[in-house]
Write an enzyme that holds these catalytic residues in place. Sequence first.
Site, PDB file in Angstrom:
ATOM      1  N   GLU A 115       0.818  -1.218   0.000  1.00 53.59           N
ATOM      2  CA  GLU A 115       0.000   0.000   0.000  1.00 53.59           C
ATOM      3  C   GLU A 115       0.849   1.263   0.000  1.00 53.59           C
ATOM      4  O   GLU A 115       0.321   2.361   0.039  1.00 53.59           O
ATOM      5  CB  GLU A 115      -0.924   0.022   1.234  1.00 53.59           C
ATOM      6  CG  GLU A 115      -1.771  -1.224   1.395  1.00 53.59           C
ATOM      7  CD  GLU A 115      -2.681  -1.477   0.198  1.00 53.59           C
ATOM      8  OE1 GLU A 115      -3.386  -0.549  -0.207  1.00 53.59           O
ATOM      9  OE2 GLU A 115      -2.676  -2.610  -0.315  1.00 53.59           O
ATOM     10  N   ARG A 152      16.566   5.146 -24.386  1.00 55.65           N
ATOM     11  CA  ARG A 152      16.511   5.342 -25.834  1.00 55.65           C
ATOM     12  C   ARG A 152      16.959   6.743 -26.259  1.00 55.65           C
ATOM     13  O   ARG A 152      17.164   6.991 -27.439  1.00 55.65           O
ATOM     14  CB  ARG A 152      15.131   4.985 -26.385  1.00 55.65           C
ATOM     15  CG  ARG A 152      14.019   5.865 -25.891  1.00 55.65           C
ATOM     16  CD  ARG A 152      12.667   5.319 -26.298  1.00 55.65           C
ATOM     17  NE  ARG A 152      12.426   5.411 -27.736  1.00 55.65           N
ATOM     18  CZ  ARG A 152      12.215   6.552 -28.394  1.00 55.65           C
ATOM     19  NH1 ARG A 152      12.231   7.693 -27.730  1.00 55.65           N
ATOM     20  NH2 ARG A 152      11.992   6.563 -29.682  1.00 55.65           N
ATOM     21  N   ASP A 167      10.231  11.638 -32.724  1.00 58.84           N
ATOM     22  CA  ASP A 167       9.221  10.955 -31.917  1.00 58.84           C
ATOM     23  C   ASP A 167       8.013  11.808 -31.651  1.00 58.84           C
ATOM     24  O   ASP A 167       8.110  13.015 -31.599  1.00 58.84           O
ATOM     25  CB  ASP A 167       9.759  10.694 -30.499  1.00 58.84           C
ATOM     26  CG  ASP A 167      10.825   9.673 -30.476  1.00 58.84           C
ATOM     27  OD1 ASP A 167      10.907   8.914 -31.425  1.00 58.84           O
ATOM     28  OD2 ASP A 167      11.570   9.650 -29.478  1.00 58.84           O
TER      29      ASP A 167
END
Length: 252
Positions: A115, A152, A167
């Site tokens: 939790e 990347r 991108d």
Amino acid sequence: MIFDILTLFPEMFLSPLKESIIGKACEEGVITVNLTNIRDYAEGRHRVTDDYPYGGGKGMIMKPEPIIRGIKAIRSRHPEAWVILMTPQGNPLRQEVAKRLAHVSHIILVCGRYEGVDERVRDVVDEEISIGDYVLTGGEPAALVVIDAVSRLIPGVLGDKDSSEEDSFSQGLLEYPQYTRPREFEGRKVPEVLLSGDHQTIEQWRRRESLRRTCERRPDLLTDAELSKEDQAFCDELKGASGTRGKIGRPR
Ligand code: ADE
């Protein structure tokens, strides 16, 4: 670039880090991922890492000592390491966050479970990151997302042909539609302009499709995107045509 992961489940990282582009980057040593089990820093015969929450309530909380000892152990060897706690309460992971982290030489990713973690862990971390407004069973998949998005962007991870410069998000807009062979598939044709060989017209088409997609799907991104006068005029045209102006909030 070095990533150190503090987790109760190091095995969750093994297969994802072996595959594809990230796998190759690890193999070639462009990135290094070290896995540390938080349990190794827990005390007692049972090496307990969680406990009941003070004040009552459901679920278990990760104890502070094993996590903080783990962080300190790595930091004592690498004082420059930047410590990130993975939590849905953190700073949203966006492309500009990934770009900033790609310049950091050593990152420690702390994965919480159950939790949550004892609040005192927050005092020893540099940053908290969330990968989105949903709750995972633990920070491990989120840490893998950070490793992927950051790696990347590191020179040498993507080949030239896979450059990250175009991108989605790298220019603040969603990417334009892409096509490859065949020219026609089940009656659906590749847009004629892409076959024209006219680079200037293709560039203009791509820019407009990028803007169209962003207007339709993620208009929130347009406020931060760098738009020319021509881009702005095209967006205004789109807004006028769709009649979406003034519609705010969720449909009921
Ligand atoms: N741990 C659980 N949910 C998470 C989320 N959305 N982002 C980062 N860490 C998490």
